[in-house]
Design a protein around this motif. Structure first.
Motif, PDB file in Angstrom:
ATOM      1  N   LEU A   1       0.846  -1.195   0.000  1.00  0.00           N
ATOM      2  CA  LEU A   1       0.000   0.000   0.000  1.00  0.00           C
ATOM      3  C   LEU A   1       0.878   1.240   0.000  1.00  0.00           C
ATOM      4  CD1 LEU A   1      -2.605  -0.909   2.788  1.00  0.00           C
ATOM      5  CD2 LEU A   1      -2.793  -1.322   0.326  1.00  0.00           C
ATOM      6  N   ILE A   2       0.639   2.113  -0.974  1.00  0.00           N
ATOM      7  CA  ILE A   2       1.288   3.425  -0.984  1.00  0.00           C
ATOM      8  C   ILE A   2       0.158   4.460  -1.005  1.00  0.00           C
ATOM      9  CG2 ILE A   2       2.972   4.932  -2.090  1.00  0.00           C
ATOM     10  CD1 ILE A   2       4.122   2.528  -3.519  1.00  0.00           C
TER      11      ILE A   2
ATOM     12  N   PRO B   1      12.548   5.854  -0.672  1.00  0.00           N
ATOM     13  CA  PRO B   1      13.963   5.556  -0.424  1.00  0.00           C
ATOM     14  C   PRO B   1      14.645   4.981  -1.646  1.00  0.00           C
ATOM     15  CG  PRO B   1      12.551   3.925   0.624  1.00  0.00           C
ATOM     16  CD  PRO B   1      11.644   4.995   0.116  1.00  0.00           C
ATOM     17  N   GLU B   2      15.980   4.971  -1.606  1.00  0.00           N
ATOM     18  CA  GLU B   2      16.748   4.479  -2.745  1.00  0.00           C
ATOM     19  C   GLU B   2      16.449   3.013  -3.047  1.00  0.00           C
ATOM     20  OE1 GLU B   2      20.886   5.223  -2.338  1.00  0.00           O
ATOM     21  OE2 GLU B   2      20.687   7.413  -2.305  1.00  0.00           O
ATOM     22  N   ASP B   3      16.138   2.247  -2.013  1.00  0.00           N
ATOM     23  CA  ASP B   3      15.841   0.828  -2.224  1.00  0.00           C
ATOM     24  C   ASP B   3      14.342   0.570  -2.343  1.00  0.00           C
ATOM     25  OD1 ASP B   3      15.081   1.310   0.381  1.00  0.00           O
ATOM     26  OD2 ASP B   3      15.943  -0.547   1.196  1.00  0.00           O
ATOM     27  N   GLY B   4      13.585   1.603  -2.709  1.00  0.00           N
ATOM     28  CA  GLY B   4      12.129   1.483  -2.775  1.00  0.00           C
ATOM     29  C   GLY B   4      11.650   0.370  -3.691  1.00  0.00           C
ATOM     30  N   LEU B   5      12.213   0.293  -4.881  1.00  0.00           N
ATOM     31  CA  LEU B   5      11.780  -0.741  -5.816  1.00  0.00           C
ATOM     32  C   LEU B   5      12.136  -2.135  -5.295  1.00  0.00           C
ATOM     33  CD1 LEU B   5      12.550   0.767  -9.347  1.00  0.00           C
ATOM     34  CD2 LEU B   5      10.423   0.820  -8.048  1.00  0.00           C
ATOM     35  N   ASP B   6      13.295  -2.262  -4.670  1.00  0.00           N
ATOM     36  CA  ASP B   6      13.673  -3.555  -4.105  1.00  0.00           C
ATOM     37  C   ASP B   6      12.677  -3.983  -3.036  1.00  0.00           C
ATOM     38  OD1 ASP B   6      15.919  -3.691  -5.709  1.00  0.00           O
ATOM     39  OD2 ASP B   6      17.227  -2.762  -4.212  1.00  0.00           O
ATOM     40  N   ARG B   7      12.186  -3.047  -2.249  1.00  0.00           N
ATOM     41  CA  ARG B   7      11.243  -3.373  -1.181  1.00  0.00           C
ATOM     42  C   ARG B   7       9.863  -3.721  -1.731  1.00  0.00           C
ATOM     43  NH1 ARG B   7      12.381   1.510   2.997  1.00  0.00           N
ATOM     44  NH2 ARG B   7      10.656   0.527   4.140  1.00  0.00           N
ATOM     45  N   LEU B   8       9.506  -3.114  -2.840  1.00  0.00           N
ATOM     46  CA  LEU B   8       8.204  -3.401  -3.445  1.00  0.00           C
ATOM     47  C   LEU B   8       8.205  -4.698  -4.249  1.00  0.00           C
ATOM     48  CD1 LEU B   8       7.263   0.155  -4.799  1.00  0.00           C
ATOM     49  CD2 LEU B   8       6.266  -0.986  -2.803  1.00  0.00           C
ATOM     50  N   ALA B   9       9.377  -5.124  -4.695  1.00  0.00           N
ATOM     51  CA  ALA B   9       9.466  -6.206  -5.677  1.00  0.00           C
ATOM     52  C   ALA B   9       8.887  -7.532  -5.179  1.00  0.00           C
ATOM     53  CB  ALA B   9      10.917  -6.413  -6.103  1.00  0.00           C
ATOM     54  N   SER B  10       8.899  -7.750  -3.878  1.00  0.00           N
ATOM     55  CA  SER B  10       8.443  -9.042  -3.357  1.00  0.00           C
ATOM     56  C   SER B  10       6.928  -9.126  -3.217  1.00  0.00           C
ATOM     57  CB  SER B  10       9.092  -9.298  -1.992  1.00  0.00           C
ATOM     58  OG  SER B  10       8.689  -8.309  -1.050  1.00  0.00           O
ATOM     59  N   HIS B  11       6.228  -8.030  -3.418  1.00  0.00           N
ATOM     60  CA  HIS B  11       4.777  -8.026  -3.241  1.00  0.00           C
ATOM     61  C   HIS B  11       4.072  -8.567  -4.486  1.00  0.00           C
ATOM     62  CE1 HIS B  11       4.852  -5.817   0.574  1.00  0.00           C
ATOM     63  NE2 HIS B  11       5.814  -5.086   0.053  1.00  0.00           N
TER      64      HIS B  11
ATOM     65  N   THR C   1      -1.350  -6.805   3.898  1.00  0.00           N
ATOM     66  CA  THR C   1      -0.872  -5.535   3.369  1.00  0.00           C
ATOM     67  C   THR C   1       0.353  -5.053   4.124  1.00  0.00           C
ATOM     68  OG1 THR C   1      -2.355  -4.251   4.805  1.00  0.00           O
ATOM     69  CG2 THR C   1      -3.184  -4.859   2.612  1.00  0.00           C
ATOM     70  N   THR C   2       1.211  -4.363   3.384  1.00  0.00           N
ATOM     71  CA  THR C   2       2.355  -3.662   3.964  1.00  0.00           C
ATOM     72  C   THR C   2       2.270  -2.210   3.519  1.00  0.00           C
ATOM     73  OG1 THR C   2       3.695  -5.671   3.818  1.00  0.00           O
ATOM     74  CG2 THR C   2       4.858  -3.582   4.153  1.00  0.00           C
ATOM     75  N   ARG C   3       2.263  -1.309   4.464  1.00  0.00           N
ATOM     76  CA  ARG C   3       2.052   0.102   4.159  1.00  0.00           C
ATOM     77  C   ARG C   3       3.394   0.825   4.019  1.00  0.00           C
ATOM     78  NH1 ARG C   3      -2.714   3.181   5.649  1.00  0.00           N
ATOM     79  NH2 ARG C   3      -2.343   5.433   5.514  1.00  0.00           N
TER      80      ARG C   3
END
Length: 351
Positions: free
Chosen positions: A7-8, A56-66, A38-40
Motif C-alpha cells: 500500500l502506498i 527511499p533508494e531501495d524502494g523498488l527492491d522493497r516493493l518487488a516481493s509483493h 498488506t504492507t504500508r
C-alpha cells in the motif's frame, strides 16, 4: 491462498480513499475464500519535504516481493508535479516494466453524464495506454539556462517491444469485446514515432482479421470522445495521448471519482500497480468527502489481474448496484451529500 499487497497511500486524499477501500477488499476476499495481507509504505510528498526524496533508494527492491501495489494519489500543491511524478509514480511504472495501462471509462446506471442523451450503459470504453515510454520518456535536456539562447529538448521514445505489447493487448481485448479498435496517434505531425506506431498497428492487425480498426488523430479523437463516445470500444494510444483521453473519458462518464487504472507488467516478472485516476485533491483533504469508488474499482482490476475473478466481479457489481440505487449514499462529485465512510460502509453491506 493469501496475497501480499503493498500500500502506498501517497498524498492528499490518497490515504483517505485507500483506508476506506481496505475493509471492502477484505470483505470481497473473505467471501471468495482468500486472504489479503498488506504492507504500508508512507512514501510521497511529506517524505520528500522531510527527507528530499519521494521514496527511499531501495524502494523498488522493497516493493518487488509483493504480489501487487495499491496506490492512492501523488501530488502536492507546494511541489512541482514533475518532481512528484518522477520521484515515485514513473520510477515504479518504468522500473517494474508496467508497460500496459488499462483504464475503463463506463457510464454506470444512475450516474448523470454531462453530455445530453446518454444514460447508463451507453458509454463503455477501455483505453490501452502505453505506460513506460513515448512522450514520458525522460530523454532530453536544457542548455544555456538563463540566457537568450536557452533551449529545451524533449524526445519521445517508441520501441518495437513496448509498442507491440500495448497494441497486441488492445487487439486481444477488442477480440473479447465488440471487435472494434481505435488507434489514436498524431502521425500527420510526428512523422517518425507516430508513423512507426501506425505501422505496428497495421502489422499486428493482420493477426486479428475479426477486429475492425479505426484510425484517428488525437485532436479528432478528443473531439469525438465528447461528440460520440458511445461509438468507441477499445482505444490504443501512446503515453501522453492515453493520459489526456482517459481524463476526458472520466468526465463524460460522470466523475474522476469513478475512474480506475491498472499499470500492468505483461511478463508478470514484477508486481503490477493499481490506482484511481484522480489526483490528490488537496482542496478536500481531511474533510471526509472524497469518493472512494475509483479506488474500489481499481481493487477490482487488481483482483482480476491476480486471477481472483469472483472477488473482482463482486467489487465491480457492488459499485454498479450502489450507483443504480437512488437511495444509496453518494459523494458530492456525483451530486450527493454523503461522505467517504458512508459510501464505503454501504458497499461493505452490499458485499
Amino acid at each position: 491462498m493469501s496475497y501480499d499487497i503493498a500500500l502506498i497511500p501517497g498524498d492528499g486524499i490518497g490515504p483517505e480513499v485507500v483506508d476506506a477501500t481496505l475493509p471492502i477488499l477484505d470483505a470481497a476476499a473473505t467471501a471468495a475464500d482468500f486472504d489479503v495481507e498488506t504492507t504500508r509504505y508512507d512514501w510521497g510528498t511529506d517524505r520528500y519535504l522531510n527527507e528530499g526524496a519521494m521514496m527511499p533508494e531501495d524502494g523498488l527492491d522493497r516493493l518487488a516481493s509483493h504480489d501487487a501495489i495499491l496506490l492512492g494519489a501523488v501530488g502536492h500543491p507546494d511541489v512541482p508535479d514533475h518532481v512528484t511524478l518522477n520521484g515515485l509514480l514513473l520510477p515504479i511504472r518504468k522500473g517494474f516494466d508496467q508497460s500496459i495501462c488499462k483504464r475503463p471509462a463506463v457510464l454506470f446506471e444512475g450516474v448523470d453524464s454531462p453530455l445530453k442523451g446518454y444514460s447508463g450503459g451507453d458509454i463503455d470504453v477501455l483505453v490501452f495506454r502505453e505506460n513506460t515510454e513515448g512522450e514520458y520518456a525522460d530523454v532530453g535536456g536544457r542548455e544555456h539556462r538563463g540566457y537568450d539562447n536557452e533551449v529545451a529538448v524533449q524526445s519521445a521514445v517508441y520501441t518495437r517491444r513496448s509498442t507491440e505489447r500495448i497494441v497486441r493487448a488492445a487487439f486481444e481485448a477488442a477480440t473479447e469485446r465488440s471487435g472494434h479498435l481505435t488507434n489514436v496517434t498524431k502521425s500527420n505531425a510526428q512523422a517518425h514515432g507516430m508513423v512507426f506506431w501506425d505501422d505496428i498497428v497495421s502489422e499486428v492487425s493482420e493477426e486479428y482479421p475479426g477486429v475492425e480498426v479505426e484510425r484517428l488523430l488525437v485532436d479528432a479523437a478528443s473531439m469525438d470522445m465528447v461528440r460520440r463516445p458511445d461509438e468507441f470500444d477499445v482505444l490504443v494510444c501512446s503515453n501522453l495521448f492515453g493520459d489526456i483521453l482517459t481524463d476526458v473519458g472520466a468526465i463524460v462518464t460522470g466523475s474522476m471519482g469513478l475512474a480506475p487504472s491498472a499499470n500492468i507488467d505483461p511478463g508478470r516478472d514484477n508486481p503490477s500497480m493499481f490506482e484511481p485516476v484522480h489526483g490528490s485533491a488537496f482542496d478536500i483533504m481531511g474533510e471526509g468527502v472524497a469518493n472512494p469508488l475509483a479506488t474500489v474499482l481499481s481493487g477490482s482490476l487488481m483482483f482480476e489481474h491476480l486471477g481472483e475473478d469472483a472477488a473482482a466481479t463482486a467489487l465491480w457489481d457492488a459499485v454498479t448496484d450502489q450507483l443504480a440505487d437512488a437511495d444509496a449514499p453518494r459523494t458530492a462529485d456525483l451530486g450527493g451529500e454523503s461522505g467517504t465512510e458512508a459510501v464505503a460502509a454501504d458497499l461493505r453491506d452490499r458485499l
